[in-house]
Design a protein around this motif. Structure first.
Motif, PDB file in Angstrom:
ATOM      1  N   MET A 101     -57.357   8.895  89.124  1.00 12.31           N
ATOM      2  CA  MET A 101     -56.248   9.370  89.919  1.00 12.31           C
ATOM      3  C   MET A 101     -56.643   9.311  91.375  1.00 12.31           C
ATOM      4  SD  MET A 101     -54.432  13.068  89.758  1.00 12.31           S
ATOM      5  CE  MET A 101     -52.719  12.757  89.529  1.00 12.31           C
ATOM      6  N   ASP A 102     -55.886   8.600  92.203  1.00 10.20           N
ATOM      7  CA  ASP A 102     -56.208   8.430  93.610  1.00 10.20           C
ATOM      8  C   ASP A 102     -55.663   9.559  94.473  1.00 10.20           C
ATOM      9  OD1 ASP A 102     -57.494   6.095  93.024  1.00 10.20           O
ATOM     10  OD2 ASP A 102     -55.755   4.835  93.385  1.00 10.20           O
ATOM     11  N   THR A 103     -54.632  10.237  94.027  1.00  9.32           N
ATOM     12  CA  THR A 103     -54.016  11.286  94.807  1.00  9.32           C
ATOM     13  C   THR A 103     -54.956  12.474  94.917  1.00  9.32           C
ATOM     14  OG1 THR A 103     -51.884  10.595  93.927  1.00  9.32           O
ATOM     15  CG2 THR A 103     -51.971  12.732  94.990  1.00  9.32           C
ATOM     16  N   LYS A 104     -55.058  13.018  96.119  1.00 16.78           N
ATOM     17  CA  LYS A 104     -55.898  14.190  96.334  1.00 16.78           C
ATOM     18  C   LYS A 104     -55.246  15.396  95.677  1.00 16.78           C
ATOM     19  CE  LYS A 104     -57.968  16.967 100.018  1.00 16.78           C
ATOM     20  NZ  LYS A 104     -59.018  17.460  99.198  1.00 16.78           N
TER      21      LYS A 104
ATOM     22  N   LEU B 139     -53.802  33.296  89.283  1.00 16.77           N
ATOM     23  CA  LEU B 139     -52.948  32.243  88.762  1.00 16.77           C
ATOM     24  C   LEU B 139     -53.042  31.104  89.769  1.00 16.77           C
ATOM     25  CD1 LEU B 139     -51.052  31.570  86.422  1.00 16.77           C
ATOM     26  CD2 LEU B 139     -49.157  32.384  87.834  1.00 16.77           C
ATOM     27  N   VAL B 140     -53.666  30.014  89.350  1.00 17.10           N
ATOM     28  CA  VAL B 140     -53.995  28.910  90.247  1.00 17.10           C
ATOM     29  C   VAL B 140     -53.125  27.711  89.905  1.00 17.10           C
ATOM     30  CG1 VAL B 140     -55.839  27.334  90.979  1.00 17.10           C
ATOM     31  CG2 VAL B 140     -56.373  29.726  90.446  1.00 17.10           C
ATOM     32  N   VAL B 141     -52.550  27.079  90.934  1.00 18.31           N
ATOM     33  CA  VAL B 141     -51.810  25.847  90.725  1.00 18.31           C
ATOM     34  C   VAL B 141     -52.580  24.696  91.344  1.00 18.31           C
ATOM     35  CG1 VAL B 141     -49.494  26.822  90.464  1.00 18.31           C
ATOM     36  CG2 VAL B 141     -50.341  26.310  92.751  1.00 18.31           C
ATOM     37  N   ALA B 142     -52.519  23.552  90.666  1.00 20.35           N
ATOM     38  CA  ALA B 142     -53.061  22.297  91.178  1.00 20.35           C
ATOM     39  C   ALA B 142     -51.883  21.549  91.787  1.00 20.35           C
ATOM     40  CB  ALA B 142     -53.682  21.480  90.056  1.00 20.35           C
ATOM     41  N   CYS B 143     -52.084  21.000  92.971  1.00 21.87           N
ATOM     42  CA  CYS B 143     -50.993  20.336  93.681  1.00 21.87           C
ATOM     43  C   CYS B 143     -51.388  18.934  94.108  1.00 21.87           C
ATOM     44  CB  CYS B 143     -50.612  21.133  94.933  1.00 21.87           C
ATOM     45  SG  CYS B 143     -50.073  22.813  94.600  1.00 21.87           S
ATOM     46  N   SER B 144     -50.416  18.042  94.048  1.00 23.35           N
ATOM     47  CA  SER B 144     -50.524  16.708  94.619  1.00 23.35           C
ATOM     48  C   SER B 144     -49.468  16.692  95.715  1.00 23.35           C
ATOM     49  CB  SER B 144     -50.232  15.649  93.568  1.00 23.35           C
ATOM     50  OG  SER B 144     -50.243  14.365  94.165  1.00 23.35           O
ATOM     51  N   GLY B 145     -49.920  16.789  96.962  1.00 25.15           N
ATOM     52  CA  GLY B 145     -48.967  17.010  98.047  1.00 25.15           C
ATOM     53  C   GLY B 145     -48.325  18.372  97.840  1.00 25.15           C
TER      54      GLY B 145
ATOM     55  N   GLN C 279     -53.846  11.961  85.095  1.00 21.41           N
ATOM     56  CA  GLN C 279     -55.267  11.665  84.868  1.00 21.41           C
ATOM     57  C   GLN C 279     -56.158  12.421  85.835  1.00 21.41           C
ATOM     58  OE1 GLN C 279     -55.560   7.407  85.110  1.00 21.41           O
ATOM     59  NE2 GLN C 279     -55.848   7.320  82.899  1.00 21.41           N
ATOM     60  N   GLY C 280     -57.150  13.094  85.289  1.00 22.29           N
ATOM     61  CA  GLY C 280     -58.162  13.738  86.109  1.00 22.29           C
ATOM     62  C   GLY C 280     -57.811  15.129  86.600  1.00 22.29           C
ATOM     63  N   VAL C 281     -56.564  15.528  86.538  1.00 17.12           N
ATOM     64  CA  VAL C 281     -56.165  16.836  87.054  1.00 17.12           C
ATOM     65  C   VAL C 281     -56.785  17.948  86.229  1.00 17.12           C
ATOM     66  CG1 VAL C 281     -54.218  18.390  87.469  1.00 17.12           C
ATOM     67  CG2 VAL C 281     -54.036  15.969  88.056  1.00 17.12           C
ATOM     68  N   GLY C 282     -56.744  17.815  84.906  1.00 19.08           N
ATOM     69  CA  GLY C 282     -57.304  18.844  84.042  1.00 19.08           C
ATOM     70  C   GLY C 282     -58.779  19.070  84.314  1.00 19.08           C
TER      71      GLY C 282
ATOM     72  N   GLU D  13     -64.527  19.637  75.031  1.00 15.25           N
ATOM     73  CA  GLU D  13     -65.876  19.303  74.565  1.00 15.25           C
ATOM     74  C   GLU D  13     -66.538  18.287  75.488  1.00 15.25           C
ATOM     75  OE1 GLU D  13     -64.982  18.198  70.530  1.00 15.25           O
ATOM     76  OE2 GLU D  13     -65.411  20.226  69.781  1.00 15.25           O
ATOM     77  N   ARG D  14     -65.764  17.308  75.984  1.00 11.86           N
ATOM     78  CA  ARG D  14     -66.312  16.323  76.931  1.00 11.86           C
ATOM     79  C   ARG D  14     -66.774  16.999  78.222  1.00 11.86           C
ATOM     80  NH1 ARG D  14     -61.846  13.223  75.248  1.00 11.86           N
ATOM     81  NH2 ARG D  14     -60.763  13.628  77.192  1.00 11.86           N
ATOM     82  N   LEU D  15     -66.158  18.135  78.558  1.00 10.75           N
ATOM     83  CA  LEU D  15     -66.553  18.873  79.763  1.00 10.75           C
ATOM     84  C   LEU D  15     -67.736  19.808  79.512  1.00 10.75           C
ATOM     85  CD1 LEU D  15     -63.047  19.788  81.239  1.00 10.75           C
ATOM     86  CD2 LEU D  15     -64.614  17.988  81.993  1.00 10.75           C
ATOM     87  N   GLY D  16     -68.217  19.841  78.262  1.00 15.81           N
ATOM     88  CA  GLY D  16     -69.395  20.635  77.944  1.00 15.81           C
ATOM     89  C   GLY D  16     -69.119  21.934  77.207  1.00 15.81           C
ATOM     90  N   PHE D  17     -67.860  22.253  76.948  1.00 15.76           N
ATOM     91  CA  PHE D  17     -67.541  23.471  76.201  1.00 15.76           C
ATOM     92  C   PHE D  17     -67.899  23.273  74.730  1.00 15.76           C
ATOM     93  CE2 PHE D  17     -65.015  23.946  79.972  1.00 15.76           C
ATOM     94  CZ  PHE D  17     -65.018  25.305  80.219  1.00 15.76           C
ATOM     95  N   LYS D  18     -68.332  24.356  74.096  1.00 15.41           N
ATOM     96  CA  LYS D  18     -68.685  24.318  72.682  1.00 15.41           C
ATOM     97  C   LYS D  18     -67.899  25.404  71.951  1.00 15.41           C
ATOM     98  CE  LYS D  18     -73.309  22.485  73.387  1.00 15.41           C
ATOM     99  NZ  LYS D  18     -72.768  21.375  74.036  1.00 15.41           N
ATOM    100  N   ALA D  19     -67.427  25.075  70.749  1.00 21.18           N
ATOM    101  CA  ALA D  19     -66.706  26.036  69.916  1.00 21.18           C
ATOM    102  C   ALA D  19     -67.728  26.896  69.182  1.00 21.18           C
ATOM    103  CB  ALA D  19     -65.792  25.310  68.930  1.00 21.18           C
ATOM    104  N   THR D  20     -68.116  28.016  69.793  1.00 21.82           N
ATOM    105  CA  THR D  20     -69.170  28.865  69.238  1.00 21.82           C
ATOM    106  C   THR D  20     -68.635  30.116  68.547  1.00 21.82           C
ATOM    107  OG1 THR D  20     -69.395  30.062  71.321  1.00 21.82           O
ATOM    108  CG2 THR D  20     -70.816  28.122  70.997  1.00 21.82           C
ATOM    109  N   HIS D  21     -67.347  30.423  68.743  1.00 25.88           N
ATOM    110  CA  HIS D  21     -66.766  31.640  68.173  1.00 25.88           C
ATOM    111  C   HIS D  21     -65.425  31.315  67.530  1.00 25.88           C
ATOM    112  CE1 HIS D  21     -69.647  33.287  71.007  1.00 25.88           C
ATOM    113  NE2 HIS D  21     -69.513  34.464  70.427  1.00 25.88           N
ATOM    114  N   GLU D  22     -65.044  32.140  66.613  1.00 22.98           N
ATOM    115  CA  GLU D  22     -63.721  32.022  65.995  1.00 22.98           C
ATOM    116  C   GLU D  22     -62.822  33.071  66.644  1.00 22.98           C
ATOM    117  OE1 GLU D  22     -61.017  30.283  63.328  1.00 22.98           O
ATOM    118  OE2 GLU D  22     -63.102  29.712  63.673  1.00 22.98           O
ATOM    119  N   GLY D  23     -61.679  32.667  67.154  1.00 25.04           N
ATOM    120  CA  GLY D  23     -60.744  33.597  67.794  1.00 25.04           C
ATOM    121  C   GLY D  23     -59.755  34.138  66.780  1.00 25.04           C
ATOM    122  N   MET D  24     -59.290  35.342  67.033  1.00 24.12           N
ATOM    123  CA  MET D  24     -58.333  35.985  66.130  1.00 24.12           C
ATOM    124  C   MET D  24     -57.156  36.497  66.958  1.00 24.12           C
ATOM    125  SD  MET D  24     -60.124  35.726  63.357  1.00 24.12           S
ATOM    126  CE  MET D  24     -59.744  36.902  62.085  1.00 24.12           C
TER     127      MET D  24
END
Length: 148
Positions: free
Chosen positions: A1-4, A57-63, A95-98, A133-144
């Motif tokens: 993604m080229d947009t800042k 509460l954070v927003v990502a902005c393109s322009g 692409q890439g924003v997340g 997972e690609r960002l390094g997070f691991k599923a170590t706990h089960e949520g309820m």
């Protein structure tokens, strides 16, 4: 993604766009109610989040366009020697924003002295799980959950 991509704390003026994004997927269209005017429950929730120094509460902005949103909750714990935890939920657009949004949350956690970042996502979101997972997070706990 080229947009800042830039990040900022959301304002009440962003609420319609945030709710529109939350409703714009297979799970959100079943649980959110994007109608104008927005239901008062969204405004009340926003005001509570905005007033709480342990929530951002954070927003990502393109322009001027809002292209992503995440809520960061700083949670004090007795575990990890009283370290703080961040719980982050992210919606991504483009692409890439997340990745940038998650990295922003991680940086905020470091600035606040957190020792852990905890992310939740629905088990049905298999693509999102692979992304985290690609960002390094691991599923170590089960949520309820218990729906009320």
């Amino acid at each position: 993604m080229d947009t800042k991509v830039t990040f900022r704390i959301a304002t009440e003026n962003d609420l319609e766009e945030i709710v529109r994004m939350l409703a714009d997927d297979i799970l959100g269209d079943k649980r959110e109610q994007f109608v104008l005017p927005l239901p008062e429950s969204y405004k009340s929730a926003f005001k509570a989040i905005d007033a709480d120094p342990n929530n951002e509460l954070v927003v990502a902005c393109s322009g001027k366009e809002i292209i992503g949103v995440q809520q960061i909750t700083f949670t004090p714990y007795l575990t990890h020697q009283g370290g703080w935890r961040v719980r982050t939920a992210a919606s991504q657009r483009g692409q890439g924003v997340g990745s940038k949004l998650i990295q922003f949350g991680i940086q905020r956690a470091k600035e606040r002295g957190c020792r852990m970042v905890q992310l939740t996502t629905d088990k049905k979101r298999e693509e999102a799980i692979r992304f985290y997972e690609r960002l390094g997070f691991k599923a170590t706990h089960e949520g309820m959950k218990l729906q009320l």
